[in-house]
Motif scaffolding. Sequence first.
Motif, short mmCIF file in Angstrom:
data_model
loop_
_atom_site.label_atom_id
_atom_site.label_comp_id
_atom_site.label_asym_id
_atom_site.label_seq_id
_atom_site.Cartn_x
_atom_site.Cartn_y
_atom_site.Cartn_z
N THR A 91 4.24 -6.23 9.94
CA THR A 91 4.31 -6.19 8.47
C THR A 91 3.24 -7.05 7.79
OG1 THR A 91 6.65 -5.71 8.60
CG2 THR A 91 5.90 -6.59 6.51
N PHE A 92 2.83 -8.14 8.47
CA PHE A 92 2.00 -9.10 7.73
C PHE A 92 0.54 -9.22 8.18
CE2 PHE A 92 6.38 -11.05 7.67
CZ PHE A 92 6.69 -10.61 6.39
N LEU A 93 0.28 -9.03 9.48
CA LEU A 93 -1.06 -9.36 9.98
C LEU A 93 -1.90 -8.09 10.16
CD1 LEU A 93 0.03 -11.92 12.72
CD2 LEU A 93 -0.70 -12.40 10.39
N PRO A 94 -3.24 -8.24 10.22
CA PRO A 94 -4.07 -7.06 10.48
C PRO A 94 -4.01 -6.66 11.96
CG PRO A 94 -5.35 -8.89 9.55
CD PRO A 94 -4.03 -9.45 9.97
N PRO A 95 -3.97 -5.35 12.26
CA PRO A 95 -3.81 -4.91 13.66
C PRO A 95 -4.98 -5.31 14.56
CG PRO A 95 -4.17 -3.03 12.18
CD PRO A 95 -3.95 -4.21 11.31
N ARG A 138 8.18 -0.46 5.97
CA ARG A 138 7.80 -1.31 7.11
C ARG A 138 7.69 -0.48 8.39
NH1 ARG A 138 12.13 -4.66 5.41
NH2 ARG A 138 12.95 -4.95 7.50
N TYR A 139 8.62 0.46 8.58
CA TYR A 139 8.54 1.28 9.80
C TYR A 139 7.36 2.25 9.74
CZ TYR A 139 12.66 -0.46 12.14
OH TYR A 139 13.53 -1.27 12.80
N GLU A 140 7.04 2.73 8.53
CA GLU A 140 5.88 3.62 8.39
C GLU A 140 4.61 2.88 8.78
OE1 GLU A 140 5.87 6.64 4.81
OE2 GLU A 140 4.55 4.95 4.37
N ARG A 141 4.51 1.65 8.29
CA ARG A 141 3.35 0.82 8.63
C ARG A 141 3.36 0.46 10.13
NH1 ARG A 141 -0.40 -3.24 6.46
NH2 ARG A 141 -0.47 -4.90 8.00
N ALA A 142 4.57 0.19 10.65
CA ALA A 142 4.68 -0.17 12.08
C ALA A 142 4.18 0.95 12.97
CB ALA A 142 6.14 -0.49 12.42
N ALA A 143 4.47 2.20 12.59
CA ALA A 143 4.02 3.34 13.40
C ALA A 143 2.49 3.41 13.39
CB ALA A 143 4.62 4.63 12.87
N GLU A 144 1.90 3.25 12.22
CA GLU A 144 0.44 3.26 12.13
C GLU A 144 -0.15 2.08 12.90
OE1 GLU A 144 -1.43 3.49 8.32
OE2 GLU A 144 -0.32 5.26 7.69
N PHE A 145 0.45 0.95 12.69
CA PHE A 145 -0.04 -0.31 13.26
C PHE A 145 -0.08 -0.21 14.79
CE2 PHE A 145 -0.34 -4.92 12.08
CZ PHE A 145 -0.42 -5.46 13.35
N LYS A 184 -2.31 5.89 5.92
CA LYS A 184 -1.83 5.56 4.57
C LYS A 184 -1.91 4.05 4.33
CE LYS A 184 2.40 6.03 1.88
NZ LYS A 184 3.78 6.47 1.96
N HIS A 185 -1.61 3.27 5.40
CA HIS A 185 -1.54 1.82 5.23
C HIS A 185 -2.75 1.09 5.82
CE1 HIS A 185 2.71 1.88 3.94
NE2 HIS A 185 2.79 2.92 4.76
N LEU A 186 -3.39 1.69 6.80
CA LEU A 186 -4.40 0.93 7.57
C LEU A 186 -5.69 1.71 7.72
CD1 LEU A 186 -1.92 -0.16 10.38
CD2 LEU A 186 -2.83 -1.65 8.59
N LYS A 187 -6.78 0.96 7.72
CA LYS A 187 -8.10 1.57 7.91
C LYS A 187 -8.85 0.65 8.85
CE LYS A 187 -11.19 4.02 4.81
NZ LYS A 187 -12.52 3.49 5.01
N VAL A 188 -9.18 1.14 10.03
CA VAL A 188 -9.81 0.28 11.05
C VAL A 188 -10.89 1.07 11.78
CG1 VAL A 188 -9.42 -1.13 13.13
CG2 VAL A 188 -7.61 -0.94 11.40
N SER A 189 -12.09 0.50 11.87
CA SER A 189 -13.18 1.22 12.54
C SER A 189 -13.18 0.98 14.05
CB SER A 189 -14.53 0.77 11.98
OG SER A 189 -14.59 1.12 10.62
N GLY A 190 -13.05 -0.28 14.47
CA GLY A 190 -13.16 -0.58 15.90
C GLY A 190 -14.60 -0.44 16.34
N PRO A 191 -14.93 -0.52 17.62
CA PRO A 191 -14.00 -0.84 18.70
C PRO A 191 -13.58 -2.31 18.70
CG PRO A 191 -16.26 -0.63 19.52
CD PRO A 191 -16.30 -0.30 18.08
N LEU A 192 -12.63 -2.63 19.56
CA LEU A 192 -12.20 -4.03 19.71
C LEU A 192 -13.32 -4.82 20.38
CD1 LEU A 192 -9.57 -5.66 19.20
CD2 LEU A 192 -8.96 -5.31 21.57
N ASN A 193 -13.44 -6.09 20.05
CA ASN A 193 -14.52 -6.89 20.66
C ASN A 193 -14.06 -7.61 21.93
OD1 ASN A 193 -12.86 -8.71 19.42
ND2 ASN A 193 -14.50 -9.95 18.56
N LEU A 194 -13.07 -7.02 22.60
CA LEU A 194 -12.59 -7.58 23.87
C LEU A 194 -12.19 -6.40 24.75
CD1 LEU A 194 -11.55 -10.11 25.52
CD2 LEU A 194 -9.33 -9.69 24.43
#
Length: 424
Positions: A91-95, A138-145, A184-194
């Motif tokens: 709910t609170f932190l960026p993925p 919260r669950y909608e965001r959790a699924a995306e997250f 809807k809730h999150l926008k992330v390009s990636g890739p992860l840096n690890l």
Amino acid sequence: MSLAPTWLSGDAWRRPDSNIEGLFDSDFYLDIAKRSEAAHLDFVFCPDTLFLRMEALEAGPGFSSLDPTMLLASIARETTHVGLLTTISTTFLPPYVVARQIQSLNWLSKGRAGWNIVTALAGHENFGLPAMPSAEERYERAAEFTEVVKLLWESYPQEALKMDRASGRFADPSLVQPVDYAGKHLKVSGPLNLPTYGRAPVPLVQAGASPAGRSFAACVADAVFASTPDREAAIDLRLDLRRRAKGYGRHPDSIDIMPGLSLFLAESRAEASELFAQTHARADEARKFATIREMTGLDLLDWPRERAVTAADLPPPLDKPRSRTHADLLRRVIARETPTVEQLLWRPEVIGSAHWQVIGTVDDAIEAIRDWTEAGAIDGFIAVPGGSVSSLHLVLDELVPRLVEAGLFRESYSGTTFADHLRQ
Ligand SMILES: Cc1cc2nc3c(=O)[nH]c(=O)nc-3n(C[C@H](O)[C@H](O)[C@H](O)COP(=O)(O)O)c2cc1C
């Protein structure tokens, strides 16, 4: 094994041997993690919240705690097998940050990280949110997250690492892909840096059993941390989660149900009951009545203690309880058992987290575990010892070896990753 020091809750921290001064010291937890590993447990587990319960702080820790992922990283270096289950809310932190934290724990522990996915019950004020988002949101965001975190873990596979000194080729960038996620809730390009450690998946555990929570778990979780105060609640939940998992095209056996099991253990039943009574001796009654009111809308303050509370007394379910799971469990016990007000005030649905509870001897605990296992109520459990350090030690030093003797638990580890243990 829960590392949240539940065996120090209530008044138990005031016992001379509680070592309460070590509460924020990694040695305190390391001792339990090492004992858990010696007992071949699947994992040690840290629940978490991101707020302080000020109203509880005068009498106890009130959710004061170390960051769970950092604590488990310190345990990783001192252990070799036991899984390390951290809790991080979606709910609170960026993925991106969360994906990296958990994957870091996975590297530092050589494949032993697990993620308990929660949507949190409170704490919005610490993150600039005007109000706690609704459970649905919260669950909608959790699924995306969760989808984003998994995509980020796939974005930089370990195979991309070449580290070829002769050619000077460190990695094959063609194997590293952006995720380009836009929801809807999150926008992330990636890739992860690890890069991702190895091939064993990071086990995903979920907690929250409203219909939305169950669907989410059935879709993504390898295991569910459940609150099931009675056997029938566990059977119902397990059947429902297995059915839902099948509906999502998964094998029903791919999702394990693990209720919290609160264990107040002592050499005799009388001592265990005494331990329980001492632990809750200063329990705030006003708080208990408020809990019942907040979860059901029922105000019992003026009721005679011996009067039974029945389903007919219950107002219609509240539209937006803080936790649908816990509100439903409280309504359930009233409807099923028609407890008196006095009995209700001591139920785990009111004084605790509605966990399955054994107050008794190691034999009593074995019988309960055997019974629930044979009834198809559980695939395992999360031990939540209560009352005292000796109750905790009885769980690890006596209960687990006895479960092994009874053929209910493994004798040794057959793999080294958390995923290995969960499927063995
Ligand atoms: C057994 C159990 C354990 C939970 N543990 C945590 C936790 O450690 N931290 C947290 O923020 N929320 C925790 N939660 C809250 C859930 O993640 C969820 O936000 C809450 O139950 C509301 O969802 P629901 O409507 O499905 O009940 C827990 C819930 C349950 C049932």
